[in-house]
Design an enzyme around this catalytic site. Sequence first.
Site, PDB file in Angstrom:
ATOM      1  NE  ARG A 124      -4.195  -1.956   1.566  1.00  0.00           N
ATOM      2  CZ  ARG A 124      -4.095  -2.924   2.366  1.00  0.00           C
ATOM      3  NH1 ARG A 124      -3.598  -3.349   3.193  1.00  0.00           N
ATOM      4  NH2 ARG A 124      -5.109  -3.957   2.134  1.00  0.00           N
ATOM      5  CE  LYS A 146       0.465  14.199 -15.296  1.00  0.00           C
ATOM      6  NZ  LYS A 146       0.283  14.811 -16.910  1.00  0.00           N
ATOM      7  CD  GLU A 188       9.179  16.738 -23.137  1.00  0.00           C
ATOM      8  OE1 GLU A 188       8.627  17.671 -22.831  1.00  0.00           O
ATOM      9  OE2 GLU A 188       8.826  15.580 -23.395  1.00  0.00           O
ATOM     10  CE  LYS A 230       6.704  17.400 -14.575  1.00  0.00           C
ATOM     11  NZ  LYS A 230       6.895  16.118 -15.350  1.00  0.00           N
ATOM     12  CD  GLU A 240      -2.320  17.487 -16.710  1.00  0.00           C
ATOM     13  OE1 GLU A 240      -1.219  16.784 -16.554  1.00  0.00           O
ATOM     14  OE2 GLU A 240      -2.792  17.300 -18.129  1.00  0.00           O
ATOM     15  NE  ARG A 244       2.027  17.449 -13.488  1.00  0.00           N
ATOM     16  CZ  ARG A 244       2.434  16.598 -12.666  1.00  0.00           C
ATOM     17  NH1 ARG A 244       1.983  16.502 -11.307  1.00  0.00           N
ATOM     18  NH2 ARG A 244       3.145  15.792 -13.182  1.00  0.00           N
ATOM     19  CG  ASN A 248       0.120  18.143 -21.308  1.00  0.00           C
ATOM     20  OD1 ASN A 248       0.944  17.376 -21.014  1.00  0.00           O
ATOM     21  ND2 ASN A 248      -1.026  17.913 -20.737  1.00  0.00           N
ATOM     22  CG  HIS A 251       3.304  16.882 -24.969  1.00  0.00           C
ATOM     23  ND1 HIS A 251       4.193  17.879 -24.657  1.00  0.00           N
ATOM     24  CD2 HIS A 251       3.988  15.828 -24.314  1.00  0.00           C
ATOM     25  CE1 HIS A 251       5.396  17.415 -24.167  1.00  0.00           C
ATOM     26  NE2 HIS A 251       5.140  16.035 -23.836  1.00  0.00           N
ATOM     27  CG  HIS A 255       0.273  12.462 -26.890  1.00  0.00           C
ATOM     28  ND1 HIS A 255      -0.574  13.198 -25.665  1.00  0.00           N
ATOM     29  CD2 HIS A 255       1.601  12.246 -26.192  1.00  0.00           C
ATOM     30  CE1 HIS A 255       0.333  13.164 -24.886  1.00  0.00           C
ATOM     31  NE2 HIS A 255       1.445  12.602 -24.957  1.00  0.00           N
ATOM     32  CG  HIS A 269       7.486  11.431 -25.515  1.00  0.00           C
ATOM     33  ND1 HIS A 269       6.169  11.737 -25.806  1.00  0.00           N
ATOM     34  CD2 HIS A 269       8.182  12.484 -24.799  1.00  0.00           C
ATOM     35  CE1 HIS A 269       5.713  12.868 -24.835  1.00  0.00           C
ATOM     36  NE2 HIS A 269       6.829  13.310 -24.427  1.00  0.00           N
TER      37      HIS A 269
HETATM   38  N1  LIG Z   1       5.780  10.524 -15.647  1.00  0.00           N
HETATM   39  C1  LIG Z   1       5.988  11.603 -16.375  1.00  0.00           C
HETATM   40  O1  LIG Z   1       5.641  12.796 -15.916  1.00  0.00           O
HETATM   41  C2  LIG Z   1       6.698  11.491 -17.687  1.00  0.00           C
HETATM   42  C3  LIG Z   1       7.011  12.506 -18.418  1.00  0.00           C
HETATM   43  C4  LIG Z   1       7.550  12.289 -19.720  1.00  0.00           C
HETATM   44  C5  LIG Z   1       7.627  11.150 -20.158  1.00  0.00           C
HETATM   45  N2  LIG Z   1       7.197   9.990 -19.447  1.00  0.00           N
HETATM   46  C6  LIG Z   1       7.542   8.550 -19.749  1.00  0.00           C
HETATM   47  O2  LIG Z   1       8.856   8.400 -20.086  1.00  0.00           O
HETATM   48  C7  LIG Z   1       9.055   7.256 -20.763  1.00  0.00           C
HETATM   49  C8  LIG Z   1      10.132   7.985 -21.882  1.00  0.00           C
HETATM   50  O3  LIG Z   1      11.248   8.107 -21.468  1.00  0.00           O
HETATM   51  P1  LIG Z   1      12.846   7.979 -21.768  1.00  0.00           P
HETATM   52  O4  LIG Z   1      12.830   8.926 -22.884  1.00  0.00           O
HETATM   53  O5  LIG Z   1      13.986   8.353 -20.522  1.00  0.00           O
HETATM   54  O6  LIG Z   1      12.713   6.389 -22.325  1.00  0.00           O
HETATM   55  P2  LIG Z   1      13.557   5.195 -21.934  1.00  0.00           P
HETATM   56  O7  LIG Z   1      13.348   5.099 -20.281  1.00  0.00           O
HETATM   57  O8  LIG Z   1      13.050   4.100 -22.562  1.00  0.00           O
HETATM   58  O9  LIG Z   1      15.204   5.357 -22.119  1.00  0.00           O
HETATM   59  C9  LIG Z   1      15.377   5.550 -23.453  1.00  0.00           C
HETATM   60  C10 LIG Z   1      16.509   4.400 -24.030  1.00  0.00           C
HETATM   61  O10 LIG Z   1      17.741   4.930 -23.219  1.00  0.00           O
HETATM   62  C11 LIG Z   1      18.339   3.827 -22.417  1.00  0.00           C
HETATM   63  N3  LIG Z   1      19.331   4.547 -21.322  1.00  0.00           N
HETATM   64  C12 LIG Z   1      18.477   5.131 -20.374  1.00  0.00           C
HETATM   65  N4  LIG Z   1      19.799   5.998 -19.608  1.00  0.00           N
HETATM   66  C13 LIG Z   1      20.696   5.593 -20.252  1.00  0.00           C
HETATM   67  C14 LIG Z   1      22.121   6.034 -20.180  1.00  0.00           C
HETATM   68  N5  LIG Z   1      22.435   6.813 -19.213  1.00  0.00           N
HETATM   69  N6  LIG Z   1      22.950   5.872 -21.100  1.00  0.00           N
HETATM   70  C15 LIG Z   1      22.663   5.014 -22.237  1.00  0.00           C
HETATM   71  N7  LIG Z   1      21.344   4.523 -22.459  1.00  0.00           N
HETATM   72  C16 LIG Z   1      20.437   4.852 -21.577  1.00  0.00           C
HETATM   73  C17 LIG Z   1      17.385   3.156 -22.006  1.00  0.00           C
HETATM   74  O11 LIG Z   1      17.656   1.960 -21.735  1.00  0.00           O
HETATM   75  C18 LIG Z   1      16.505   3.172 -23.262  1.00  0.00           C
HETATM   76  O12 LIG Z   1      16.890   2.424 -24.216  1.00  0.00           O
HETATM   77  C19 LIG Z   1       7.627   7.198 -21.845  1.00  0.00           C
HETATM   78  O13 LIG Z   1       7.224   6.108 -21.345  1.00  0.00           O
HETATM   79  C20 LIG Z   1       6.795   8.380 -21.295  1.00  0.00           C
HETATM   80  O14 LIG Z   1       5.550   8.222 -21.330  1.00  0.00           O
HETATM   81  C21 LIG Z   1       6.730  10.137 -18.386  1.00  0.00           C
HETATM   82 ZN   LIG Z   2       6.680  14.961 -22.863  1.00  0.00          ZN
END
Ligand SMILES: NC(=O)c1ccc[n+]([C@@H]2O[C@H](COP(=O)([O-])OP(=O)(O)OC[C@H]3O[C@@H](n4cnc5c(N)ncnc54)[C@H](O)[C@@H]3O)[C@@H](O)[C@H]2O)c1
Ligand SMILES: [Zn+2]
Length: 372
Positions: A124, A146, A188, A230, A240, A244, A248, A251, A255, A269
């Site tokens: 929990r 999030k 971003e 942020k 949001e 907040r 986006n 975005h 999307h 992304h």
């Molecule tokens: N929670 C939120 O507010 C929020 C905001 C934006 C995006 N997201 C989510 O984040 C995700 C995308 O995040 P991301 O772009 O970090 O993707 P990811 O976590 O898939 O990382 C991208 C790639 O980089 C590699 N990688 C990570 N760190 C590394 C490093 N230091 N050296 C070499 N390789 C490395 C990973 O293994 C992966 O292959 C999506 O699922 C998206 O929905 C969430």
């Molecule tokens: Zn984004």
Amino acid sequence: MTGRREVRVELGERAYDVVIGSGLLADAGALIQARCPTKRAILISDATVAKLHGPAVLRSLAAAGLGNQSLVLPTGEASKNFSELASLLERLLDLEPDRGTVLIALGGGVIGDLVGLAASLLLRGVRFVQIPTTLLAQVDSSVGGKTGVNTRHGKNLIGSFYQPSLVLADIDCLESLPRRELLAGYAEVAKYGLIDDPEFFAWLEAQAPPLIRGDAGLRVRAVEQSVAAKARIVASDERETGARALLNLGHTFAHALEAETGFGTRLLHGEAVAIGMVLAFGLSARIGLCPAGDAERVRAHLAAVGLPVSPRVGGGAISPQALLDRMRQDKKTRDGKLVFILARGIGQAFIARDIAPSAVLDALEAAAMPSA
Ligand SMILES: NC(=O)c1ccc[n+]([C@@H]2O[C@H](COP(=O)([O-])OP(=O)(O)OC[C@H]3O[C@@H](n4cnc5c(N)ncnc54)[C@H](O)[C@@H]3O)[C@@H](O)[C@H]2O)c1
Ligand SMILES: [Zn+2]
């Protein structure tokens, strides 16, 4: 040695610090003990990051006298689903955690979102620490609470608001990050300037080349400014219901572009966000909200750093009508009305409700022209 910086996310009893700088992995154990005291931590990472950066964190946890078990998940967006979440929770329970156990999410946004959701559910709710290793995760996903997984109905439709107890953004991790991922995260960063900080955007226009090449001081400053932006927005609207949504910017278009390209490596992304911000400013200019010169500045800067800026991506044009149809189907669309973050200029974003679909289609068609 680059100085460390700290940003506090002011959320009352859920407030926490984001520490930004070099060499944080080696100090992770001590930093966690000081700010999120525990006897036991479990490190969770993806296979790629576990190999690159896992050992440094495990060593520092051991040095700080912390239990240091670790779990590794498959790399990639495909891991953000119910079955990986269920399997992660079972594997965590195999390790017999208690309510004082701290989970550590070491990786990009995929690991952060998944581990955050697991932390909110395990017993929990147990505390968790984010150690974001992509630029995108450092400036965006690790801050704000999030969490989520994807389902066949779409991305991030199942999740919770669950804040971490501490975030450690070690810019040294960015050295192993592929350039394409770095640039995707940069989109971003630029977004924060475009939302409400024109001076930051101008600073980025001047400093982007050395920042992207690897200048540590500039990277710390860019991550700090982004996190502060942020944190400010999240503190004013954690769940949001209002401001907040400004985060986006770009975005709604992004999307739709991601959905059309299959959420895969054809378009990352952050790349979709870059195109989306260009489209948002293009639309704002076309309907007379924003000077055309500002829209052009946005396009020129993102193109100059090497980001895609037109919906003609991955060798193929994406149909403007198909994008519009996607946006109308977006689950977050309210009452079938198209809601966009538009701008009156650089640093002047606002929430625009009920934009005429014909105007959106015009802007998409103009952007898809080969000369755009
Ligand atoms: N929670 C939120 O507010 C929020 C905001 C934006 C995006 N997201 C989510 O984040 C995700 C995308 O995040 P991301 O772009 O970090 O993707 P990811 O976590 O898939 O990382 C991208 C790639 O980089 C590699 N990688 C990570 N760190 C590394 C490093 N230091 N050296 C070499 N390789 C490395 C990973 O293994 C992966 O292959 C999506 O699922 C998206 O929905 C969430
Ligand atoms: Zn984004």
